[in-house]
Design an enzyme around this catalytic site. Sequence first.
Site, PDB file in Angstrom:
ATOM      1  N   SER A 144       0.823  -1.213   0.000  1.00 35.49           N
ATOM      2  CA  SER A 144       0.000   0.000   0.000  1.00 35.49           C
ATOM      3  C   SER A 144       0.848   1.250   0.000  1.00 35.49           C
ATOM      4  CB  SER A 144      -0.851   0.058   1.273  1.00 35.49           C
ATOM      5  OG  SER A 144      -1.707  -1.029   1.351  1.00 35.49           O
ATOM      6  N   HIS A 165      -1.116  -2.973  -7.304  1.00 34.91           N
ATOM      7  CA  HIS A 165      -1.842  -2.558  -6.102  1.00 34.91           C
ATOM      8  C   HIS A 165      -3.341  -2.675  -6.325  1.00 34.91           C
ATOM      9  CE1 HIS A 165      -3.010   0.714  -3.020  1.00 34.91           C
ATOM     10  NE2 HIS A 165      -2.825  -0.429  -2.398  1.00 34.91           N
ATOM     11  N   GLU A 177      -3.608  -0.392  -9.568  1.00 36.18           N
ATOM     12  CA  GLU A 177      -2.506   0.524  -9.862  1.00 36.18           C
ATOM     13  C   GLU A 177      -1.303  -0.339 -10.252  1.00 36.18           C
ATOM     14  OE1 GLU A 177      -3.451   4.381  -7.056  1.00 36.18           O
ATOM     15  OE2 GLU A 177      -2.373   2.748  -6.121  1.00 36.18           O
ATOM     16  N   ASN A 215      -3.764   5.929  -2.444  1.00 33.49           N
ATOM     17  CA  ASN A 215      -3.462   6.035  -1.008  1.00 33.49           C
ATOM     18  C   ASN A 215      -2.825   7.365  -0.618  1.00 33.49           C
ATOM     19  OD1 ASN A 215      -4.610   3.643  -0.394  1.00 33.49           O
ATOM     20  ND2 ASN A 215      -2.702   2.475  -0.301  1.00 33.49           N
TER      21      ASN A 215
END
Length: 309
Positions: A144, A165, A177, A215
């Site tokens: 993350s 991701h 991602e 994130n």
Amino acid sequence: MAFVTRQFIRSLSSSAALHAAIKHVTIIGGGLMGAGIAQVAASTGHSVVLVDTSEDILKKSAKGIESSLKRVAKKKFAEKPEDGEAFIQKILKNISTSTDAASVVQGTDLVVEAIVENLKVKQDLFGALDKAAPEHTIFASNTSSLPIADIASSTARLDRFGGLHFFNPVPMMKLVEVIKAPGTSQQTFDSLLEFSKALGKHPVSCKDTPGFIVNRLLVPYMLEAVRLHERGHGSKEDIDVAMKLGAGYPMGPFELLDYVGLDTSKFIIDGWHEKDPDNPLFAPSPLLNKLVAEGKLGKKTDVAVSSFI
Ligand SMILES: C[C@H](O)CC(=O)SCCNC(=O)CCNC(=O)[C@H](O)C(C)(C)COP(=O)(O)OP(=O)(O)OC[C@H]1O[C@@H](n2cnc3c(N)ncnc32)[C@H](O)[C@@H]1OP(=O)(O)O
Ligand SMILES: NC(=O)c1ccc[n+]([C@@H]2O[C@H](COP(=O)([O-])OP(=O)(O)OC[C@H]3O[C@@H](n4cnc5c(N)ncnc54)[C@H](O)[C@@H]3O)[C@@H](O)[C@H]2O)c1
């Protein structure tokens, strides 16, 4: 012109060959994310081995996958529920489990790592797998918040290492991602994009920067909600309702923190704070720290002791 056409055809067939190459996937970590990634890869016809540290954890992962598939089947076969069970069993057949990562990676095209958000633990894992996996195997981390380049540095395959991701819950969230670290080759990056599409996901390209895209925006937002509550400026319930009804978010920030896992959220913010201590967006939260210290991690531990909801 003929040369250009030949080149074009060659590039198309080589990218098709690369895509075809990712058939066998090893997922390391059968928690929230790994189980979801295994489910989606198996549902799209990939052969999957799911690895974790104990048979008990793997049994829990398998149960989670089966109940998620039941939810998918209920919707997909609403008109003909009797076909749902065959659908579930066909997908489950594509998944096997193991506690021995080094032995199963010997036959794999892609390793997707989804273990605890800790650099040293991820480096140790990939360092060991690098010795066991075949040359062509691509390594990807679902981290993350950690730099892909730092994780990859424990291996000798920087060109065949990238980030994939996924988002929680993996079966529902369409985004992946795809992260290109400085060492990631274009060929590896293209294979990861193709693989994401083969999973039925929508990939976006990301640089290897903290938090990538989602994130970097989402984690400071969730932490700011906790700080707002810590300052006494709103109850958790009101903040959640406000963001759902006022901003159209499907979950409020506290609900989402519980969903993501408080431990994972703490790992993310602590790591960024260590690197950039003066950035107020990355300031640790006393409330989050206290709940994690008490073992209250949100949905993954138990909804009944769920820390924020
Ligand atoms: C921190 C990390 O690095 C990055 C991250 O992952 S950040 C987190 C990103 N995720 C989010 O922001 C999630 C935000 N929440 C949402 O999008 C939605 O609330 C949600 C998709 C999780 C659930 O949808 P919602 O309509 O609110 O609730 P819910 O009634 O539970 O689900 C509706 C249907 O979705 C499906 N569904 C939901 N979760 C599912 C799952 N895990 N598996 C299969 N199907 C699922 C089911 O069909 C379900 O119907 P059912 O309850 O009859 O089985
Ligand atoms: N939770 C989220 O919403 C979310 C979303 C995207 C990415 N991520 C990232 O995905 C990764 C996993 O997160 P999670 O929420 O699934 O965590 P989790 O705690 O639910 O699961 C992690 C699993 O990895 C296993 N594990 C730990 N060390 C291992 C090892 N050496 N070998 C094999 N298995 C090992 C654990 O037993 C556990 O089952 C983290 O890097 C996290 O940052 C999490």
